[in-house]
Motif scaffolding. Structure first.
Motif, PDB file in Angstrom:
ATOM      1  N   PHE A 172       1.517   6.231  -7.120  1.00  0.00           N
ATOM      2  CA  PHE A 172       0.362   6.899  -7.725  1.00  0.00           C
ATOM      3  C   PHE A 172       0.489   8.419  -7.623  1.00  0.00           C
ATOM      4  O   PHE A 172       0.158   9.139  -8.561  1.00  0.00           O
ATOM      5  CB  PHE A 172      -0.941   6.432  -7.062  1.00  0.00           C
ATOM      6  N   GLU A 173       0.981   8.909  -6.471  1.00  0.00           N
ATOM      7  CA  GLU A 173       1.145  10.356  -6.296  1.00  0.00           C
ATOM      8  C   GLU A 173       2.186  10.920  -7.259  1.00  0.00           C
ATOM      9  O   GLU A 173       2.031  12.020  -7.771  1.00  0.00           O
ATOM     10  CB  GLU A 173       1.550  10.679  -4.862  1.00  0.00           C
ATOM     11  N   HIS A 216       0.838  -1.209   0.000  1.00  0.00           N
ATOM     12  CA  HIS A 216       0.000   0.000   0.000  1.00  0.00           C
ATOM     13  C   HIS A 216       0.869   1.253   0.000  1.00  0.00           C
ATOM     14  O   HIS A 216       0.622   2.186  -0.777  1.00  0.00           O
ATOM     15  CB  HIS A 216      -0.947   0.017   1.198  1.00  0.00           C
ATOM     16  N   LEU A 217       1.881   1.294   0.872  1.00  0.00           N
ATOM     17  CA  LEU A 217       2.764   2.463   0.925  1.00  0.00           C
ATOM     18  C   LEU A 217       3.411   2.731  -0.433  1.00  0.00           C
ATOM     19  O   LEU A 217       3.394   3.860  -0.924  1.00  0.00           O
ATOM     20  CB  LEU A 217       3.892   2.240   1.944  1.00  0.00           C
ATOM     21  N   HIS A 269       0.805   3.774  -3.135  1.00  0.00           N
ATOM     22  CA  HIS A 269       0.267   5.101  -2.859  1.00  0.00           C
ATOM     23  C   HIS A 269       1.237   6.195  -3.337  1.00  0.00           C
ATOM     24  O   HIS A 269       0.834   7.125  -4.038  1.00  0.00           O
ATOM     25  CB  HIS A 269      -0.021   5.251  -1.360  1.00  0.00           C
ATOM     26  N   VAL A 270       2.503   6.061  -2.964  1.00  0.00           N
ATOM     27  CA  VAL A 270       3.495   7.060  -3.370  1.00  0.00           C
ATOM     28  C   VAL A 270       3.703   7.013  -4.883  1.00  0.00           C
ATOM     29  O   VAL A 270       3.837   8.050  -5.531  1.00  0.00           O
ATOM     30  CB  VAL A 270       4.825   6.863  -2.602  1.00  0.00           C
ATOM     31  N   GLN A 311      -3.675  -0.721  -9.301  1.00  0.00           N
ATOM     32  CA  GLN A 311      -4.548   0.186  -8.539  1.00  0.00           C
ATOM     33  C   GLN A 311      -5.607  -0.555  -7.749  1.00  0.00           C
ATOM     34  O   GLN A 311      -5.974  -0.128  -6.661  1.00  0.00           O
ATOM     35  CB  GLN A 311      -5.177   1.225  -9.468  1.00  0.00           C
ATOM     36  N   GLN A 366      -4.141  -1.543  -4.452  1.00  0.00           N
ATOM     37  CA  GLN A 366      -3.975  -0.443  -3.511  1.00  0.00           C
ATOM     38  C   GLN A 366      -5.261  -0.210  -2.756  1.00  0.00           C
ATOM     39  O   GLN A 366      -5.289   0.003  -1.585  1.00  0.00           O
ATOM     40  CB  GLN A 366      -3.515   0.814  -4.223  1.00  0.00           C
TER      41      GLN A 366
END
Length: 162
Positions: free
Chosen positions: A148-149, A141-142, A145-146, A159, A162
């Motif tokens: 994706f950002e 997840h970490l 998430h990063v 996705q 996530q």
């Protein structure tokens, strides 16, 4: 000769490590000691102290990738500085799980900055295969998430995870 003798006796591995760290590397040759230790890798006589001594000897001999591999297995917290100092981004491909377990806040940016060396699918695969060793779902997840950002399209295949 003294260092080789220390390397071949498991009860003296801690002394070998402290000696390798304290003696100047100019007063002995690292290669004979490395040659005495390497056959013990992956045997019952291999202790963490002997692994760390071997890593230190690899550094003295300029074999930084081999040292990195041992430091990662030993979960040395200063490994991220070692990677940066010796420009070992290529070597991180095999040690995703260890690096995430050590410090996910430093590992995630390292993987994302080096997406050309280790693809998101490689990171995801290694994290998913380590479910029994760590909280891989949290690390996954970490990372996602990063990722994706930074680039919403880089991890589009993952996705749903996530």
């Amino acid at each position: 000769v003294a260092l080789v003798a220390l390397a071949t006796n498991p009860s003296f591995h801690k002394e070998l490590l402290s000696t390798v760290k304290s003696w100047p590397s100019t007063i002995y040759s690292a290669l004979p000691v490395i040659s005495a230790i390497e056959p013990q890798l992956n045997t019952s006589s291999m202790t963490d102290a002997l692994k760390e001594a071997l890593a230190e000897l690899y550094v003295i001999d300029g074999q930084y990738e081999k040292a990195f591999s041992l430091y990662a297995d030993l979960m040395k917290p200063d490994i991220f500085d070692f990677i940066e100092k010796h420009d070992l981004q290529d070597a991180i491909r095999e040690k995703v799980v260890q690096l995430m377990m050590l410090d996910p806040k430093r590992a995630v940016p390292l993987f994302i900055q080096n997406r050309d060396l280790i693809t998101p699918s490689e990171v995801v695969l290694q994290l998913m295969s380590a479910q029994d060793k760590c909280d891989s779902r949290y690390f996954l997840h970490l990372y996602l998430h990063v990722l994706f950002e930074v680039n919403p399209h880089a991890g589009r295949d993952f996705q749903d995870m996530q």
